[in-house]
Scaffold this motif. Structure first.
Motif, PDB file in Angstrom:
ATOM      1  N   ASP A 231      78.263 -60.497 -76.805  1.00 38.34           N
ATOM      2  CA  ASP A 231      77.428 -60.026 -77.902  1.00 38.34           C
ATOM      3  C   ASP A 231      77.457 -58.503 -78.000  1.00 38.34           C
ATOM      4  OD1 ASP A 231      75.359 -60.630 -79.999  1.00 38.34           O
ATOM      5  OD2 ASP A 231      74.161 -59.356 -78.660  1.00 38.34           O
ATOM      6  N   LYS A 232      77.344 -57.840 -76.823  1.00 40.44           N
ATOM      7  CA  LYS A 232      77.356 -56.376 -76.813  1.00 40.44           C
ATOM      8  C   LYS A 232      77.613 -55.885 -75.405  1.00 40.44           C
ATOM      9  CE  LYS A 232      72.349 -55.683 -76.223  1.00 40.44           C
ATOM     10  NZ  LYS A 232      71.178 -54.991 -76.805  1.00 40.44           N
ATOM     11  N   CYS A 233      77.823 -54.571 -75.328  1.00 32.01           N
ATOM     12  CA  CYS A 233      77.909 -53.930 -74.016  1.00 32.01           C
ATOM     13  C   CYS A 233      77.021 -52.696 -74.026  1.00 32.01           C
ATOM     14  CB  CYS A 233      79.348 -53.568 -73.650  1.00 32.01           C
ATOM     15  SG  CYS A 233      80.118 -52.346 -74.712  1.00 32.01           S
ATOM     16  N   LEU A 234      76.615 -52.297 -72.833  1.00 28.02           N
ATOM     17  CA  LEU A 234      75.808 -51.096 -72.623  1.00 28.02           C
ATOM     18  C   LEU A 234      76.637 -50.146 -71.771  1.00 28.02           C
ATOM     19  CD1 LEU A 234      72.441 -52.742 -71.493  1.00 28.02           C
ATOM     20  CD2 LEU A 234      73.186 -52.241 -73.813  1.00 28.02           C
ATOM     21  N   CYS A 235      76.893 -48.954 -72.281  1.00 27.45           N
ATOM     22  CA  CYS A 235      77.684 -47.960 -71.564  1.00 27.45           C
ATOM     23  C   CYS A 235      76.795 -46.766 -71.239  1.00 27.45           C
ATOM     24  CB  CYS A 235      78.868 -47.507 -72.413  1.00 27.45           C
ATOM     25  SG  CYS A 235      79.993 -48.858 -72.823  1.00 27.45           S
ATOM     26  N   PHE A 236      76.800 -46.380 -69.970  1.00 26.08           N
ATOM     27  CA  PHE A 236      75.950 -45.289 -69.498  1.00 26.08           C
ATOM     28  C   PHE A 236      76.781 -44.038 -69.252  1.00 26.08           C
ATOM     29  CE2 PHE A 236      73.648 -49.122 -68.491  1.00 26.08           C
ATOM     30  CZ  PHE A 236      72.344 -48.793 -68.801  1.00 26.08           C
ATOM     31  N   TYR A 237      76.210 -42.896 -69.661  1.00 28.67           N
ATOM     32  CA  TYR A 237      76.883 -41.603 -69.554  1.00 28.67           C
ATOM     33  C   TYR A 237      75.915 -40.530 -69.080  1.00 28.67           C
ATOM     34  CZ  TYR A 237      80.278 -43.701 -72.778  1.00 28.67           C
ATOM     35  OH  TYR A 237      81.202 -44.523 -73.369  1.00 28.67           O
ATOM     36  N   ASN A 238      76.492 -39.497 -68.476  1.00 29.28           N
ATOM     37  CA  ASN A 238      75.804 -38.222 -68.312  1.00 29.28           C
ATOM     38  C   ASN A 238      76.576 -37.221 -69.155  1.00 29.28           C
ATOM     39  OD1 ASN A 238      73.573 -38.722 -66.710  1.00 29.28           O
ATOM     40  ND2 ASN A 238      74.762 -38.642 -64.827  1.00 29.28           N
ATOM     41  N   ALA A 239      75.867 -36.461 -69.948  1.00 32.17           N
ATOM     42  CA  ALA A 239      76.485 -35.511 -70.870  1.00 32.17           C
ATOM     43  C   ALA A 239      75.473 -34.435 -71.214  1.00 32.17           C
ATOM     44  CB  ALA A 239      76.931 -36.237 -72.139  1.00 32.17           C
ATOM     45  N   PRO A 240      75.944 -33.272 -71.687  1.00 32.53           N
ATOM     46  CA  PRO A 240      75.009 -32.208 -72.043  1.00 32.53           C
ATOM     47  C   PRO A 240      74.183 -32.520 -73.289  1.00 32.53           C
ATOM     48  CG  PRO A 240      77.267 -31.549 -72.533  1.00 32.53           C
ATOM     49  CD  PRO A 240      77.337 -32.855 -71.800  1.00 32.53           C
ATOM     50  N   ASP A 241      74.706 -33.377 -74.181  1.00 31.09           N
ATOM     51  CA  ASP A 241      73.979 -33.708 -75.411  1.00 31.09           C
ATOM     52  C   ASP A 241      74.603 -34.933 -76.075  1.00 31.09           C
ATOM     53  OD1 ASP A 241      76.312 -32.743 -76.798  1.00 31.09           O
ATOM     54  OD2 ASP A 241      75.484 -30.726 -76.738  1.00 31.09           O
ATOM     55  N   GLU A 242      73.937 -35.422 -77.129  1.00 27.07           N
ATOM     56  CA  GLU A 242      74.430 -36.607 -77.839  1.00 27.07           C
ATOM     57  C   GLU A 242      75.790 -36.363 -78.471  1.00 27.07           C
ATOM     58  OE1 GLU A 242      71.633 -38.273 -80.615  1.00 27.07           O
ATOM     59  OE2 GLU A 242      70.181 -38.720 -79.032  1.00 27.07           O
ATOM     60  N   ALA A 243      76.026 -35.167 -78.972  1.00 24.18           N
ATOM     61  CA  ALA A 243      77.310 -34.862 -79.615  1.00 24.18           C
ATOM     62  C   ALA A 243      78.476 -35.054 -78.639  1.00 24.18           C
ATOM     63  CB  ALA A 243      77.302 -33.445 -80.170  1.00 24.18           C
ATOM     64  N   ALA A 244      78.273 -34.718 -77.385  1.00 26.43           N
ATOM     65  CA  ALA A 244      79.317 -34.904 -76.375  1.00 26.43           C
ATOM     66  C   ALA A 244      79.587 -36.385 -76.143  1.00 26.43           C
ATOM     67  CB  ALA A 244      78.918 -34.211 -75.069  1.00 26.43           C
ATOM     68  N   VAL A 245      78.543 -37.195 -76.136  1.00 29.75           N
ATOM     69  CA  VAL A 245      78.726 -38.644 -75.981  1.00 29.75           C
ATOM     70  C   VAL A 245      79.518 -39.185 -77.169  1.00 29.75           C
ATOM     71  CG1 VAL A 245      77.567 -40.877 -75.817  1.00 29.75           C
ATOM     72  CG2 VAL A 245      76.632 -38.912 -74.594  1.00 29.75           C
ATOM     73  N   VAL A 246      79.200 -38.725 -78.362  1.00 36.73           N
ATOM     74  CA  VAL A 246      79.928 -39.157 -79.562  1.00 36.73           C
ATOM     75  C   VAL A 246      81.408 -38.788 -79.434  1.00 36.73           C
ATOM     76  CG1 VAL A 246      80.172 -38.807 -82.056  1.00 36.73           C
ATOM     77  CG2 VAL A 246      77.895 -39.131 -81.049  1.00 36.73           C
ATOM     78  N   ARG A 247      81.701 -37.583 -78.980  1.00 41.42           N
ATOM     79  CA  ARG A 247      83.100 -37.168 -78.783  1.00 41.42           C
ATOM     80  C   ARG A 247      83.795 -38.076 -77.765  1.00 41.42           C
ATOM     81  NH1 ARG A 247      80.689 -32.241 -78.778  1.00 41.42           N
ATOM     82  NH2 ARG A 247      81.004 -31.884 -76.550  1.00 41.42           N
ATOM     83  N   ALA A 248      83.105 -38.416 -76.686  1.00 36.14           N
ATOM     84  CA  ALA A 248      83.694 -39.286 -75.667  1.00 36.14           C
ATOM     85  C   ALA A 248      84.009 -40.670 -76.241  1.00 36.14           C
ATOM     86  CB  ALA A 248      82.765 -39.404 -74.461  1.00 36.14           C
ATOM     87  N   ARG A 249      83.114 -41.189 -77.050  1.00 34.42           N
ATOM     88  CA  ARG A 249      83.356 -42.493 -77.672  1.00 34.42           C
ATOM     89  C   ARG A 249      84.519 -42.424 -78.657  1.00 34.42           C
ATOM     90  NH1 ARG A 249      81.059 -46.867 -75.199  1.00 34.42           N
ATOM     91  NH2 ARG A 249      80.983 -47.964 -77.168  1.00 34.42           N
ATOM     92  N   GLU A 250      84.623 -41.312 -79.362  1.00 32.12           N
ATOM     93  CA  GLU A 250      85.741 -41.148 -80.299  1.00 32.12           C
ATOM     94  C   GLU A 250      87.072 -41.107 -79.556  1.00 32.12           C
ATOM     95  OE1 GLU A 250      84.547 -37.597 -82.379  1.00 32.12           O
ATOM     96  OE2 GLU A 250      83.312 -38.739 -83.804  1.00 32.12           O
TER      97      GLU A 250
END
Length: 171
Positions: free
Chosen positions: A138-157
Motif C-alpha cells: 500500500d505504501k512505504c515510510l522512508c526516514f531521513y535526516n536532512a537540514p530542511d524539507e527542500a533537501a529531502v525533496v532533492r534526495a527523492r528527486e
C-alpha cells in the motif's frame, strides 16, 4: 519475527502518553515496541512493533486514549538492520510516505530500491536512514535526516521516487 506498523492519531497534546500506552499494550500482548516517531505538532505517531511467536495486537483507540489507530500492517525493514535500530533507537528528522502504485510488486520495489540507493550520494547533506514497506504494498515510510524539507525533496528527486506526504518529526 514480524514487524507491524501502527499509525496513531493522539488526542491534542497527548502524543507521549499515547506512545507510553501503546508500548505497554504491545508488551502486554507479547511484542516489543521497536520505534515511534512523532510528527511535528504531535498530530500523528508512526510506531513499529515486533511480534515473534504471536499475532500482532489488535488495539482499540479508546484503550490508548487516541482518536484513531490504523493498523497493524505488516512491514518489511529495508536499508537498516533491526538489531541496530533496537540498540540505538535512532531518531529521524523527516518521514516521507509514498503510496506505492499497484503496478509495483515487492520484488520490483526491492530491485528499484537497491538500484537507486547509491544515488543518495549525490545529495550528501541528506542521510537516508531506513524504510518500512508495507507487505500489502500500500505504501512505504522512508526516514531521513536532512537540514530542511527542500533537501529531502532533492534526495527523492535524485532517486526518482515521488512524495505523497512529507512530515517533519519531533526530536
Amino acid at each position: 519475527m514480524s514487524l507491524y506498523l501502527y499509525e496513531l492519531v493522539p488526542t491534542e497534546g497527548r502524543a507521549e502518553a499515547a506512545i507510553k500506552a501503546f508500548g505497554d499494550a504491545v508488551v502486554a500482548a507479547g511484542g516489543e515496541l521497536i520505534e515511534s516517531q512523532v510528527t511535528t505538532g504531535g498530530t500523528r505517531v508512526f510506531a513499529i512493533a515486533e511480534f515473534d511467536a504471536c499475532r500482532p495486537a489488535q488495539l482499540e483507540s479508546a484503550s490508548l486514549d487516541v482518536a484513531e489507530i490504523v493498523g497493524p500492517n505488516e512491514v518489511r525493514l529495508v536499508g537498516a538492520e533491526l538489531d541496530q535500530i533496537k540498540a540505538t533507537r535512532p531518531e529521524a528528522g523527516y518521514l516521507v510516505e509514498w503510496d506505492i502504485p499497484d503496478t509495483i510488486d515487492m520484488e520490483t520495489y526491492l530491485a528499484r530500491k537497491k538500484a537507486n540507493s547509491p544515488k543518495y550520494a549525490d545529495v550528501p547533506e541528506v542521510s537516508f536512514l531506513r524504510t518500512y514497506v508495507r507487505e500489502d504494498m500500500d505504501k512505504c515510510l522512508c526516514f531521513y535526516n536532512a537540514p530542511d524539507e527542500a533537501a529531502v525533496v532533492r534526495a527523492r528527486e535524485v532517486v526518482s521516487t515521488p512524495i505523497d506526504r512529507l512530515h517533519s518529526l519531533e526530536g
